[in-house]
Write an enzyme that holds these catalytic residues in place. Structure first.
Site, PDB file in Angstrom:
ATOM      1  CE  LYS A 307      -2.490  -0.893   3.640  1.00  0.00           C
ATOM      2  NZ  LYS A 307      -3.482  -0.609   4.690  1.00  0.00           N
ATOM      3  NE  ARG A 382      -7.358   0.146  11.950  1.00  0.00           N
ATOM      4  CZ  ARG A 382      -6.192  -0.214  11.432  1.00  0.00           C
ATOM      5  NH1 ARG A 382      -5.991  -1.489  11.116  1.00  0.00           N
ATOM      6  NH2 ARG A 382      -5.248   0.673  11.219  1.00  0.00           N
ATOM      7  NE  ARG A 421       6.212  -1.430   6.477  1.00  0.00           N
ATOM      8  CZ  ARG A 421       4.913  -1.654   6.695  1.00  0.00           C
ATOM      9  NH1 ARG A 421       4.089  -1.745   5.664  1.00  0.00           N
ATOM     10  NH2 ARG A 421       4.463  -1.822   7.923  1.00  0.00           N
ATOM     11  NE  ARG A 463       3.346   0.302  11.623  1.00  0.00           N
ATOM     12  CZ  ARG A 463       2.027   0.091  11.477  1.00  0.00           C
ATOM     13  NH1 ARG A 463       1.418   0.536  10.405  1.00  0.00           N
ATOM     14  NH2 ARG A 463       1.352  -0.558  12.393  1.00  0.00           N
ATOM     15  NE  ARG A 474       1.417  -4.543  12.171  1.00  0.00           N
ATOM     16  CZ  ARG A 474       2.330  -3.920  11.432  1.00  0.00           C
ATOM     17  NH1 ARG A 474       3.623  -4.174  11.605  1.00  0.00           N
ATOM     18  NH2 ARG A 474       1.961  -3.059  10.500  1.00  0.00           N
TER      19      ARG A 474
END
Length: 518
Positions: A307, A382, A421, A463, A474
């Site tokens: 994304k 969500r 990332r 993060r 997650r």
């Protein structure tokens, strides 16, 4: 080009756009008894009465197409802003050159005629160009209208266009002029590179593609389109000497067209000698009356699905903002809005912000000017319950979610993606130390000093939950609570699943057709 009135065929609008035949609609004497009998039949069958009272399709007013003409000298910014106008208004941009080549390639009657003229070394006449346009605007993608770019180039051509449109009771609705002083254009033009297929425009200094690394020389190998990765090109006449002649021709032949249309009140001139975002805001103001319903998209995907890579491209393509729930919440608190004050009180006391309060914050945010063309939700809804609340909110303004993009990647593939990332917090742009490193990294170790955003030079961040253990939890939460939302929307036919386990250009190639017209 020569000019003259067209003597071939009449302009025909797409099905449903032609004026109704008044003679055919006139009641005949023999039909009168049927009209008298209708109330009796209706009395026995209320549904029949409702059907009889409903207006017939032939009685409905015919929708008028939006017809725009785009003007601007070379380097004025048409290549930057025209694709956004296309996306916002939902009608195609038609280049005279592209239409001519397409007609010749398709072997249409006018295409064959044009081909013969060009092979004989002659110029294609105005009449023939108008006939090619007539054929092109009958196609399905022009049902709502079209944007002409490169025609008319002279006042006689403008008059011919007006005459053909009037045959279908149509007319030019907007003439949009992007105006830049001649002296500003030289630097723009001589550094310009273009993506031929889309018309997207870049500049080695002012708007370089991400492929052009610091210190690199602009070339076909280093100048690649941000969205497709395809090589960019330079026009053969993008030189200072050629520009001078092109500008002389533009002012002599084209600018008088503005005077032709000005009395009709359809000419809007934009000062394009400003920053691109300021120019676009001015263009938005002008095209606002012509745009349709807002484009409302929800972007789904597990952590690491891509994304962060593709959302900015979608934002650029559609010219609508990406709205993160967390960002909206923090902005509302900082701005001191009623919903923000309430949310701050809840969080200060250690409570969880309720769905209703989040929806109120979203409701405030999407009233902002940058959302007038639509918006992309990321991080909301969500749960299925949140999805229902979102539907209810949008329903108040007779709106609805119009597209959902799900980026699907197998869980097993995500670990390496996530653990390498880095993110640019302000924009959401995503990088990876192995697969998509920023220009600043080079062969150095990844740190806050070496991982800098390509566009702004600001430090990237990681993060805290971008770890293998955290990822497992997650993903469990994503599949348990978020994925069922897709089942809520699938019956509406708006969900598109994209295989995110491909090279980024292939992923984008799957996304682009889904966002072209929705």
């Amino acid at each position: 080009m020569g000019c003259g009135a067209s003597s071939k065929g009449k302009y025909e609008a797409p099905a449903g756009d032609k004026p109704a035949d008044k003679a055919a609609d006139a009641p005949k004497a023999a039909d009168a008894p049927k009209v008298e009998a209708a109330p009796k039949a209706a009395a026995k069958d209320p549904k029949a009465a409702e059907a009889a009272a409903a207006p017939k399709a032939a009685d409905q007013p015919k929708a008028k197409r939006t017809i725009m003409v785009l003007f601007g000298p070379p380097g004025a910014g048409k290549g930057t802003h025209a694709p956004k106008v296309v996306s916002r208004v939902g009608i195609p941009q038609l280049s005279t050159g592209d239409m001519l080549r397409a007609a010749v390639s398709a072997g249409s009657a006018v295409g064959k005629e044009a081909d013969a003229v060009m092979k004989a070394g002659n110029l294609v006449s105005d009449e023939l160009v108008v006939n090619i346009i007539k054929d092109r605007v009958k196609e399905k993608d022009c049902a709502l209208g079209f944007i002409l770019d490169g025609f008319p180039r002279t006042v006689p051509q403008a008059k011919m266009l007006d005459a053909e449109l009037s045959k279908a009771d149509e007319k030019v609705n907007l003439v949009l002029e992007l105006k830049v002083p001649d002296e500003v254009l030289t630097e723009r033009i001589c550094g310009r590179w273009i993506h031929k297929a889309s018309g997207r425009s870049y500049h080695v200094k002012f708007q370089p593609p991400t492929s052009l690394k610091d210190g690199a020389t602009a070339s076909a190998e280093t100048m690649l389109d941000n969205l497709t990765g395809e090589p960019l090109m330079q026009r053969g006449d993008d030189t200072e000497e050629a520009l001078k002649k092109r500008l002389e021709g533009y002012h002599k032949d084209t600018v008088p067209i503005l005077e032709h249309y000005r009395p009709t009140g359809v000419v809007q001139t934009i000062d394009a000698n400003q920053k691109s975002d300021v120019v676009w805001e001015a263009v938005e103001d002008v095209i606002q009356p012509f745009q349709g319903a807002r484009k409302i998209m929800v972007l789904f995907g597990p952590p690491g699905a891509g994304k962060g890579t593709h959302a900015p491209k979608i934002v650029d393509y559609l010219a609508i903002p990406q709205l993160s729930t967390g960002d909206m919440l923090r902005a509302a608190v900082d701005a001191g809005t009623p919903a923000g004050i309430e949310a701050k009180g809840v969080m200060t006391s250690g409570g969880l912000v309720s769905d209703d309060l989040v929806v109120n914050i979203i409701a405030d945010r999407i009233k902002a000017k940058d959302c007038r063309g639509g918006f992309i939700l990321d991080g909301f809804p969500r749960t299925s319950e949140q999805a229902k609340k979102l539907d209810a909110l949008l329903g108040k303004t007779n709106e609805k979610v119009s597209k959902i993009i799900e980026m699907a990647v197998p869980d097993a593939v995500l670990t390496e993606r996530i653990c390498g990332r880095w993110i640019h917090k302000a924009s959401g742009r995503s990088y990876h130390i192995k697969y998509a490193a920023p220009k600043s990294l080079g062969d150095k170790e990844p740190t806050a000093e070496t991982m800098l955003d390509d566009a702004t030079g600001e430090p990237l961040m990681r993060r805290a939950d971008d770890t293998e253990d955290a990822l497992k939890k997650r993903l469990e939460g994503y599949h348990k609570e978020t994925v069922p939302i897709l089942d809520h929307y699938k019956p509406k036919g708006i969900v598109k699943k994209v295989n995110g386990d491909q090279d980024p250009p292939k992923v984008w190639a799957d996304i682009e057709p889904e966002i072209q017209n929705f």
